[in-house]
Write a protein that holds these residues in place. Structure first.
Motif, mmCIF file in Angstrom:
data_model
loop_
_atom_site.group_PDB
_atom_site.id
_atom_site.type_symbol
_atom_site.label_atom_id
_atom_site.label_comp_id
_atom_site.label_asym_id
_atom_site.label_seq_id
_atom_site.Cartn_x
_atom_site.Cartn_y
_atom_site.Cartn_z
ATOM 1 N N GLY A 1 -6.968 -4.660 1.059
ATOM 2 C CA GLY A 1 -6.495 -3.869 -0.006
ATOM 3 C C GLY A 1 -5.228 -4.484 -0.690
ATOM 4 N N PRO A 2 -4.611 -3.862 -1.676
ATOM 5 C CA PRO A 2 -3.633 -4.596 -2.310
ATOM 6 C C PRO A 2 -2.391 -5.185 -1.599
ATOM 7 N N ASN B 1 0.877 -1.096 0.026
ATOM 8 C CA ASN B 1 0.026 0.147 -0.002
ATOM 9 C C ASN B 1 0.884 1.259 -0.036
ATOM 10 N N PRO B 2 0.685 2.246 -0.774
ATOM 11 C CA PRO B 2 1.494 3.480 -0.809
ATOM 12 C C PRO B 2 1.459 4.091 0.562
ATOM 13 N N TYR C 1 1.622 -8.390 2.422
ATOM 14 C CA TYR C 1 2.695 -8.599 1.559
ATOM 15 C C TYR C 1 4.089 -8.138 2.070
ATOM 16 N N ALA C 2 4.113 -7.197 2.846
ATOM 17 C CA ALA C 2 5.338 -6.687 3.718
ATOM 18 C C ALA C 2 5.852 -7.780 4.495
ATOM 19 N N GLN D 1 12.123 -2.497 -0.048
ATOM 20 C CA GLN D 1 11.104 -1.817 -0.482
ATOM 21 C C GLN D 1 10.175 -1.469 0.865
ATOM 22 N N VAL D 2 10.398 -2.296 1.834
ATOM 23 C CA VAL D 2 9.426 -1.908 2.998
ATOM 24 C C VAL D 2 9.867 -0.769 3.756
#
Length: 498
Positions: free
Chosen positions: A259-260, A245-246, A364-365, A391-392
């Protein structure tokens, strides 16, 4: 399946077999017997929903067993009421024993859910449902069974492992604890079968159900926990179709559920009388905060799962996750009260005590950080491993890391998991996965010494007990509940609790 809670086994078995003795010939006209139920897809979906409901019950108190024992959280100490000291408080202070009521309750909750899971699987196997209808139901049930045992084996070590129903109530007295290796093998088996049975997505009306991605994610975590690093990397790389998530806080916003980044979250629904609401905001709010945190007066917040000084200090300067996860004080009648509390699950709601917040099980994180950990353990801190970790960190507004050796990278990943997944019931299992019992004991005793020297929450003049925060390596596992051993003398107790 065979029943897990022996008390429950006996009750259910007796209820199953008593009719054969013609001791009770009347039936309740308001209920449908199992011989008339489990006949069509609607009824199997209802049975599956019942197990999902039991998952809610298990999740409601999971913080006691997965956050409290760690260095992440403590409690808003109540010097006037010590009723919880021997129960849920014992998990914070490392004073759990075999007579602990919370231990007995969690054992019963899990084994009740396992009974219903296994019973439904048996009925499904003998049903005439079309294979395309049966597959996703079977996949969800096997995932749930795997998830229940994934937690149980880490709570207790060797546990009772059964996957078929009892044929005779006397069998309840022959149930023995299975070695951890056998339990892990069953978890892997169920998850691998789930992967082949589950869809990638569901129609909009079924969003939130267990997917192939969830089965792969939990399978990867199972392999990582067993130090099967190559298998974990292979499995986790198959978890596709998700993204970060952004905005970190959106992962917990009830208006943006599933959510994504969401791979699996326990579903709750507030704002109505359907009985599906969550109450985490009230459980975690400081106990004397009144309406200051929840927005509703005349409530009795729990004051549980309080972020520790140590946890608060773990956030780096500029980490965007901190303000989305906790607050260090609240204001009541114009006075600032310096008691921290979790806000991840605190959002506006319309009815007192009925919140709409889901509980994230897999994000996903989490997968990205597991891949970074597994690659490092297998091959050292490669560019790929740094990529997953960073990324995290980048989403959190932090600088990317580089130039770490294998040991430093492992430490960095564990720290990142702590702040990224704070208060989501990962910390205790993360510590156990990355430390031996002796290492964990030393780590927890060091944390306890800091908390005793400077408590996160004022204790109102009550001194610590001499046994508080004294952690022994045998406490790596919880004790088997005393009532279970009284019922079934063939069960053995974990070492150290004798």
């Amino acid at each position: 399946m065979k029943k897990i809670t022996v008390l429950g086994v006996l009750f259910l078995c007796l209820s199953q077999f008593s009719c054969k003795e013609d001791m009770l010939v009347t039936t309740d006209p308001t209920r449908i017997g199992t011989d008339l139920f489990y006949k069509n897809e609607t009824q199997f979906q209802q049975a599956l929903s019942g197990v999902y409901g039991q998952l809610q019950n298990i999740t409601n108190s999971a913080y006691i067993f997965q956050e409290f024992p760690s260095d992440n959280t403590t409690l808003d100490f109540n010097p006037l009421d010590r009723g919880g000291a021997a129960g849920w408080e014992a998990f914070e202070f490392s004073t759990v024993n075999q007579g602990n009521g919370e231990i007995a309750t969690v054992w019963n909750l899990y084994y009740s859910a396992l009974y219903n899971t296994n019973f439904t699987l048996e009925k499904l196997a003998s049903s005439g449902l079309d294979a395309t209808v049966k597959a996703p139901i079977e996949g969800q049930l096997k995932f749930l069974r795997a998830y229940f045992y994934f937690n149980l084996v880490q709570y207790f070590g060797d546990v009772i492992l059964v996957t078929s129903t009892l044929q005779n109530p006397n069998q309840a007295f022959d149930l023995l604890r299975s070695p951890q290796a056998d339990v892990w093998a069953q978890v892997e088996k169920d998850l691998k079968e789930s992967v082949t049975l589950l869809p990638t997505t569901y129609p909009a009306a079924q969003i939130g159900r267990i997917t192939k991605g969830a089965a792969l994610g939990l399978l990867g975590k199972t392999q990582l926990t067993q130090k099967k690093y190559a298998d974990a990397v292979t499995t986790l790389k198959q978890v596709t179709g998700y993204s970060l998530n952004p905005v970190y806080a959106d992962n917990f916003n009830p208006a943006k559920k599933n959510g994504p980044e969401s791979i699996f979250e326990v579903q709750y629904q507030g704002g109505n009388d359907l009985g599906e609401w969550s109450t985490f905001a009230y459980t975690f709010a400081p106990r004397l905060s009144g309406a200051a945190v929840t927005g509703f007066a005349n409530t009795t917040p729990g004051g549980r799962n309080v972020p520790t000084n140590d946890m608060i200090a773990a956030y780096e300067t500029g980490d965007l996750r901190k303000d989305a996860s906790l607050k260090t004080s609240y204001t009541l009648n114009g006075t600032v009260v310096p008691i921290p509390y979790v806000i991840k699950f605190t959002h506006a709601h319309t009815i007192t005590g009925r919140t709409d917040d889901n509980w994230p099980v897999l994000r996903y994180a989490d997968v990205l950080l597991m891949m970074a950990e597994a690659i490092n353990e297998q091959s050292g801190p490669t560019a790929e491993a740094f990529g997953y970790l960073n990324q995290v960190r980048t989403r959190a507004g932090l600088a990317a890391l580089s130039g770490l050796d294998k040991a430093a990278f492992k430490t960095a990943v564990l720290k990142e998991r702590r702040v990224e997944l704070a208060f989501e019931n990962h910390r205790w299992f993360d510590l156990k996965r990355t430390m031996t019992p002796a290492e964990l004991a030393a780590f927890m005793n060091a944390y306890g010494a800091k908390e005793k020297a400077k408590p996160t929450v004022d204790r109102g003049g009550i001194a610590f007990n001499a046994q508080d925060y004294v952690f022994s390596d045998f406490e790596y596992f919880f004790p088997i509940p005393a009532p279970q051993i009284l019922i079934n003398a063939k069960l053995t107790q974990n070492p150290g609790y004798q």
